[in-house]
Design a protein around this motif. Structure first.
Motif, mmCIF file in Angstrom:
data_model
loop_
_atom_site.group_PDB
_atom_site.id
_atom_site.type_symbol
_atom_site.label_atom_id
_atom_site.label_comp_id
_atom_site.label_asym_id
_atom_site.label_seq_id
_atom_site.Cartn_x
_atom_site.Cartn_y
_atom_site.Cartn_z
ATOM 1 N N PHE A 5 0.867 -1.182 0.000
ATOM 2 C CA PHE A 5 0.000 0.000 0.000
ATOM 3 C C PHE A 5 0.901 1.228 0.000
ATOM 4 N N PRO A 6 0.676 2.190 -0.928
ATOM 5 C CA PRO A 6 1.619 3.312 -1.036
ATOM 6 C C PRO A 6 1.645 4.188 0.224
ATOM 7 N N ASP A 7 2.775 4.844 0.450
ATOM 8 C CA ASP A 7 2.899 5.775 1.573
ATOM 9 C C ASP A 7 2.270 7.113 1.210
ATOM 10 N N GLY A 8 1.877 7.836 2.225
ATOM 11 C CA GLY A 8 1.437 9.220 2.021
ATOM 12 C C GLY A 8 0.027 9.365 1.481
ATOM 13 N N VAL A 9 -0.729 8.271 1.415
ATOM 14 C CA VAL A 9 -2.126 8.368 0.995
ATOM 15 C C VAL A 9 -2.992 7.682 2.038
ATOM 16 N N ARG A 10 -4.256 8.055 2.080
ATOM 17 C CA ARG A 10 -5.135 7.394 3.047
ATOM 18 C C ARG A 10 -6.535 7.228 2.482
ATOM 19 N N ASP A 11 -7.206 6.164 2.962
ATOM 20 C CA ASP A 11 -8.604 5.975 2.600
ATOM 21 C C ASP A 11 -9.460 6.900 3.445
ATOM 22 N N LEU A 12 -10.522 7.416 2.862
ATOM 23 C CA LEU A 12 -11.501 8.144 3.651
ATOM 24 C C LEU A 12 -12.690 7.221 3.843
ATOM 25 N N THR A 13 -12.899 6.775 5.070
ATOM 26 C CA THR A 13 -14.051 5.920 5.349
ATOM 27 C C THR A 13 -15.305 6.774 5.305
ATOM 28 N N SER A 14 -16.478 6.160 5.391
ATOM 29 C CA SER A 14 -17.705 6.942 5.243
ATOM 30 C C SER A 14 -17.804 8.035 6.297
ATOM 31 N N GLU A 15 -17.331 7.737 7.536
ATOM 32 C CA GLU A 15 -17.364 8.774 8.585
ATOM 33 C C GLU A 15 -16.454 9.943 8.198
ATOM 34 N N ASP A 16 -15.221 9.610 7.739
ATOM 35 C CA ASP A 16 -14.275 10.649 7.329
ATOM 36 C C ASP A 16 -14.849 11.477 6.189
ATOM 37 N N PHE A 17 -15.418 10.741 5.200
ATOM 38 C CA PHE A 17 -15.813 11.428 3.985
ATOM 39 C C PHE A 17 -17.036 12.311 4.187
ATOM 40 N N GLN A 18 -17.880 11.928 5.141
ATOM 41 C CA GLN A 18 -19.039 12.777 5.437
ATOM 42 C C GLN A 18 -18.556 14.148 5.920
ATOM 43 N N LEU A 19 -17.553 14.129 6.794
ATOM 44 C CA LEU A 19 -16.991 15.392 7.289
ATOM 45 C C LEU A 19 -16.383 16.187 6.138
ATOM 46 N N LEU A 318 -8.909 18.672 12.666
ATOM 47 C CA LEU A 318 -9.100 19.531 13.834
ATOM 48 C C LEU A 318 -10.572 19.640 14.227
ATOM 49 N N LEU A 319 -11.446 19.105 13.363
ATOM 50 C CA LEU A 319 -12.888 19.261 13.595
ATOM 51 C C LEU A 319 -13.470 18.013 14.256
ATOM 52 N N PRO A 320 -14.579 18.190 15.014
ATOM 53 C CA PRO A 320 -15.236 17.009 15.588
ATOM 54 C C PRO A 320 -15.797 16.123 14.485
ATOM 55 N N LYS A 321 -15.885 14.832 14.773
ATOM 56 C CA LYS A 321 -16.386 13.876 13.769
ATOM 57 C C LYS A 321 -17.801 14.236 13.346
#
Lengths: 381, 211
Positions: A5-19, A318-321
């Motif tokens: 899995f490449p470095d420096g990237v991340r998945d946005l799960t549904s909770e993350d992506f909603q924000l 920095l924001l609440p979920k």
């Protein structure tokens, strides 16, 4: 098992992506309310496009090669492509205001926890060089952070013209300028002193140079001192211009405002105002921007410009979920299927989330299922 | 509260001594303690002990507001921080060392060092092509065992070099402890950070007036 899995990237799960989406909406509405219309540039730009003096660092760009062998880069910044786009698509217009929300790609250094891909939002205004516009751009930066309910904000303004004017009066080599720039940027007085001493710089210029790192703080006092340090018209103009921006800002924002003449022109294309927005206990700047009057000349007609960018990926940490809306999960039978479908559709149109399940289907959510297999129950629903 | 990261070891002891003479008391602190975080009596400062190579990243990311660390580490890591004060303590030099009469000007110089970035930059500026071997300790061994032509390392008294038959070939840069500050903290915790900088500046002046 996932390997490589490449470095420096991340998945946005549904909770993350909603924000991400909520933040994006808030910011977009704000930008639009000031007349900044959303645009999008391609994911790829030509590598050669970044071959001009003062272009962003090409080492960190992620390159790819197309079928014809041409070298492309994944969008390494937002401002240069936007300046190009404006030159190509709006050659005649005098004044333009655009906003964007896009992904930026830049190879992160290994082992420091930075991302190589992040979301950025920002605005750019073209065709107006007035201090009033500068002040409004800064104030939109402030409002963007306030709209996201962030507090303990501090905004800092500097001016690229001051240091440029000072360098002009010192007639330095390119290498010397680069070295001094680094010392001023890191407020490194000991090294600055050493350099000035070993190069035998003229006294007046050396005095101004040595004050630069600590020339920050409350606007009135800083402007007064900066004025006293001026050696030529370019420096005087810079101080006067910054004073006007500060004056205009007084009516627009309430957050604490400081000046810092030690801000250097790290993006190289800045020609006037440089500003940054900070929040207490957040390790890096949240807003970063400034005026760049010459960049558009690279691509077409010269149009003065000013803008800023926000790193949304960092802001979101920095924001609440985000709070997810709870869906209704219902189970229908052969008998109630049609009625449940119709009712579910109506509910969805009025804003509810409804998941309908057949007799033996499993719910995607670990949640209580409303049993509507009985016609009477379905009617009541 | 202002958070300070200190490089573990001798530098930390001098730094704590400096802070204590400046009026900050750390009742829990003792050399033998295994604790990693200490607060002063007035809860103005908290000290964190980390490996010297890690101090810059703690400060750059804002995990701590301030760091006290050697210039050698800053030259190697090049963090994006404010480097505001030369604390003068821990003074030494970063040098190129090797057997007497080693020719540095030749091409394909093999260098052993704990500071690969510093070494690479230094020779690149002189147009000398180098091959760098990143070592983690006892760097003096590298030329002796035939692993490298020269080494780049910090030299205090030169005693270790001498005992191993090596000499300083070129002095690269003077080294001492520096106070680094997170770029946001300087602006958002202005007063308390500035007071601390001024206090340490004064105390450094008192101690090293002759320098």
């Amino acid at each position: 098992m996932v390997k490589n899995f490449p470095d420096g990237v991340r998945d946005l799960t549904s909770e993350d992506f909603q924000l991400v989406e909520e933040t994006a909406t808030t910011i977009r509405r704000l930008f639009q309310s000031y007349g900044y219309r959303s645009v999008q540039t391609p994911s790829f730009e030509a590598y050669d496009q970044y071959n001009f003096p003062g272009a962003p660092d090409r080492n960190a760009m992620l390159k790819c090669i197309d079928a014809s062998g041409r070298v492309l880069v994944l969008r390494p910044d937002a401002t240069v492509p936007l300046a190009r786009m404006v030159a190509m698509n709006y050659p005649q217009e005098k004044a333009l205001r655009f906003s964007y929300q896009t992904t930026i790609f830049r190879q992160a250094e290994a082992g420091v926890g930075d991302l190589s891909e992040w979301h950025q939002a920002g605005i750019e205004t073209f065709g107006d060089a007035s201090p009033e516009v500068d002040a409004e751009v800064v104030s939109i930066g402030v409002e963007a952070l306030l709209a996201l309910q962030l507090d303990n904000l501090h905004f800092n303004l500097g001016h690229a013209g001051f240091l440029a004017g000072l360098f002009e009066s010192l007639s330095l080599t390119e290498k010397q300028e680069k070295e001094l720039l680094g010392f001023v940027e890191s407020k490194n007085l000991p090294e600055l002193q050493r350099a000035i001493h070993s190069w035998n710089l003229p006294e007046e210029g050396a005095r101004a140079l040595l004050r630069l790192p600590l020339l920050y703080g409350e606007p009135k006092a800083v402007l007064l001192e900066a004025k006293a340090l001026c050696l030529n018209k370019q420096m005087e103009d810079a101080v006067q211009n910054l004073a006007l921006v500060v004056e205009n800002l007084q009516d627009l924002i309430q957050v604490p405002l400081q000046l810092d003449f030690g801000f250097t022109n790290r993006m190289h294309y800045y020609t006037g105002l440089i500003f940054k927005g900070y929040m207490q206990n957040a390790g890096t700047a949240l807003v970063s921007g400034g005026r760049y009057n010459d960049l558009s000349t690279q691509f077409g007609p010269t149009r003065p410009a000013c803008g800023f960018g926000l790193n949304l990926s960092y802001l979101n940490t920095l924001l609440p979920k985000a709070i997810a809306q709870i869906p209704e999960v219902v189970r229908y039978s052969k008998e109630t299927k049609k009625m449940v479908y119709q009712k579910a559709k109506a509910k969805r149109q009025s804003g509810s989330i409804v998941i309908t399940l057949s007799d033996d289907a499993r719910s995607p959510l670990d949640q209580k299922i409303l049993d509507l297999r009985n016609l009477e129950e379905a009617k009541k629903w | 509260m202002v958070k300070i990261a200190l490089a573990k070891g001798r530098l930390a002891e001098i730094a704590i001594d400096l802070l204590q003479t400046s009026g900050y008391r750390f009742p829990d602190y003792s050399k033998k303690s295994r604790k990693l975080v200490f607060e002063d009596e007035t809860k103005t400062i908290s000290l964190t002990f980390v490996k010297s190579m890690d101090v810059p990243i703690y400060v750059e990311k804002g995990a701590t507001d301030i760091g006290i660390v050697g210039k050698d580490i800053l030259m190697e890591i090049e963090p994006d921080v404010y480097e505001m004060l030369d604390l003068k303590m821990g003074a030494c030099r970063i040098c190129v060392a090797g057997f007497p009469n080693t020719k540095i000007q030749r091409q394909q110089l093999v260098i052993g060092s704990k500071y690969p970035n510093v070494a690479k930059k230094y020779f690149q500026n002189q147009g000398i092509k180098t091959e760098i071997i990143h070592l983690n300790g006892s760097v003096e061994l590298a030329p002796i065992m035939g692993l490298s032509d020269v080494i780049v390392d910090i030299v205090e008294s030169g005693k270790t070099l001498k005992e191993n038959g090596l000499v300083v070939l070129e002095e690269m840069h003077p080294i001492s402890a520096r106070m680094i500050v997170n770029k946001v903290s300087l602006k958002t915790k202005g007063k308390i950070v500035e007071t601390l900088i001024e206090t340490l500046r004064e105390e450094t002046k008192n101690r090293y007036e002759d320098c």
